[in-house]
Design an enzyme around this catalytic site. Structure first.
Site, short mmCIF file in Angstrom:
data_model
loop_
_atom_site.label_atom_id
_atom_site.label_comp_id
_atom_site.label_asym_id
_atom_site.label_seq_id
_atom_site.Cartn_x
_atom_site.Cartn_y
_atom_site.Cartn_z
CG ASP A 25 -2.05 1.00 1.11
OD1 ASP A 25 -3.21 0.56 0.99
OD2 ASP A 25 -1.78 2.23 1.13
CB ILE A 26 0.72 4.30 -2.08
CG1 ILE A 26 1.79 5.23 -2.64
CG2 ILE A 26 -0.54 5.06 -1.71
CD1 ILE A 26 1.42 5.82 -4.00
CG ASN A 39 -12.21 -0.75 3.68
OD1 ASN A 39 -12.52 -1.17 4.79
ND2 ASN A 39 -11.06 -0.13 3.45
N GLY A 78 -15.91 2.55 3.69
CA GLY A 78 -14.69 3.34 3.49
C GLY A 78 -13.93 2.97 2.22
CD GLN A 79 -14.84 -0.79 -2.64
OE1 GLN A 79 -15.96 -1.10 -2.25
NE2 GLN A 79 -14.25 -1.38 -3.66
CG HIS A 85 -8.71 -3.15 -2.46
ND1 HIS A 85 -9.65 -2.43 -3.15
CD2 HIS A 85 -8.52 -2.48 -1.29
CE1 HIS A 85 -10.00 -1.37 -2.45
NE2 HIS A 85 -9.34 -1.38 -1.31
CG HIS A 103 -6.75 -2.86 3.07
ND1 HIS A 103 -6.02 -1.70 2.92
CD2 HIS A 103 -7.95 -2.62 2.47
CE1 HIS A 103 -6.74 -0.81 2.25
NE2 HIS A 103 -7.91 -1.34 1.97
P1 AMP Z 1 -9.85 1.35 0.25
O1 AMP Z 1 -10.23 2.49 1.14
O2 AMP Z 1 -10.11 0.00 0.88
O3 AMP Z 1 -10.47 1.47 -1.13
O4 AMP Z 1 -8.29 1.41 0.14
C1 AMP Z 1 -7.59 1.88 -0.96
C2 AMP Z 1 -6.13 1.77 -0.60
O5 AMP Z 1 -5.37 1.93 -1.80
C3 AMP Z 1 -5.63 2.83 0.39
O6 AMP Z 1 -5.09 2.18 1.53
C4 AMP Z 1 -4.56 3.59 -0.41
O7 AMP Z 1 -3.48 3.99 0.39
C5 AMP Z 1 -4.17 2.57 -1.45
N1 AMP Z 1 -3.62 3.11 -2.68
C6 AMP Z 1 -4.13 4.11 -3.45
N2 AMP Z 1 -3.36 4.30 -4.54
C7 AMP Z 1 -2.36 3.42 -4.47
C8 AMP Z 1 -1.23 3.10 -5.31
N3 AMP Z 1 -1.01 3.76 -6.46
N4 AMP Z 1 -0.39 2.11 -4.92
C9 AMP Z 1 -0.61 1.45 -3.77
N5 AMP Z 1 -1.65 1.68 -2.94
C10 AMP Z 1 -2.52 2.65 -3.28
#
Ligand code: AMP
Length: 128
Positions: free
Chosen positions: A34-35, A92, A98-99, A105, A107
């Site tokens: 995760d970024i 999520n 909170g998606q 995906h 986590h």
């Molecule tokens: P969600 O709230 O479950 O949709 O989580 C989306 C997740 O994607 C968040 O934890 C972000 O930090 C992560 N995210 C967004 N863009 C990127 C990216 N380019 N590379 C890796 N993780 C990302």
């Protein structure tokens, strides 16, 4: 839930249009860091296919892909050495969940004890 957007961030990562810090890839799944990590280990595992959510994935994906995906999640946790101490999986779903990215995906959090506050994602200040 919105319709699947082929230009969402994770779709673009899957197509190789955006970079990621890859942890694992097989025919069913891609896993990458995760970024914005919320734990010492914070990896995202995504299926290869156009699925908005867990519900969409389980309803629409062939059974073999569902099994392959979840086996990939387990393999990533095992390969990262998280099995002995344990880890947390979060998916999520929709606005109340909170998606933010509407490509299904999971986590994978590890590397420290998780909070028992199950309604909340781990916060950055919980890293210690
Ligand atoms: P969600 O709230 O479950 O949709 O989580 C989306 C997740 O994607 C968040 O934890 C972000 O930090 C992560 N995210 C967004 N863009 C990127 C990216 N380019 N590379 C890796 N993780 C990302």
């Amino acid at each position: 839930m919105p319709a699947y957007d082929r230009n969402n961030i994770f779709a673009r990562i899957l197509r190789g249009e955006l970079p990621c810090r890859k942890v694992h890839e097989d025919e069913f799944a891609l896993a990458f860091h995760d970024i914005n990590p919320l734990a010492p280990v914070h990896v995202l595992v995504i299926p290869k296919g156009e699925y908005v959510s867990q519900a969409d994935f389980c309803a629409e994906a062939p059974a073999g892909q569902v099994v392959g995906f979840w086996r990939a999640v387990a393999k990533v946790a095992r390969d990262l050495g998280l099995e002995p101490e344990g880890y947390r999986l979060v998916a999520n779903h929709g606005p109340n969940g909170g998606q933010l990215v509407f490509h299904f995906h999971v986590h994978l959090f590890g590397g420290r004890p998780m909070s028992h506050r199950m309604g909340n994602m781990p916060k950055t200040d919980e890293r210690k």
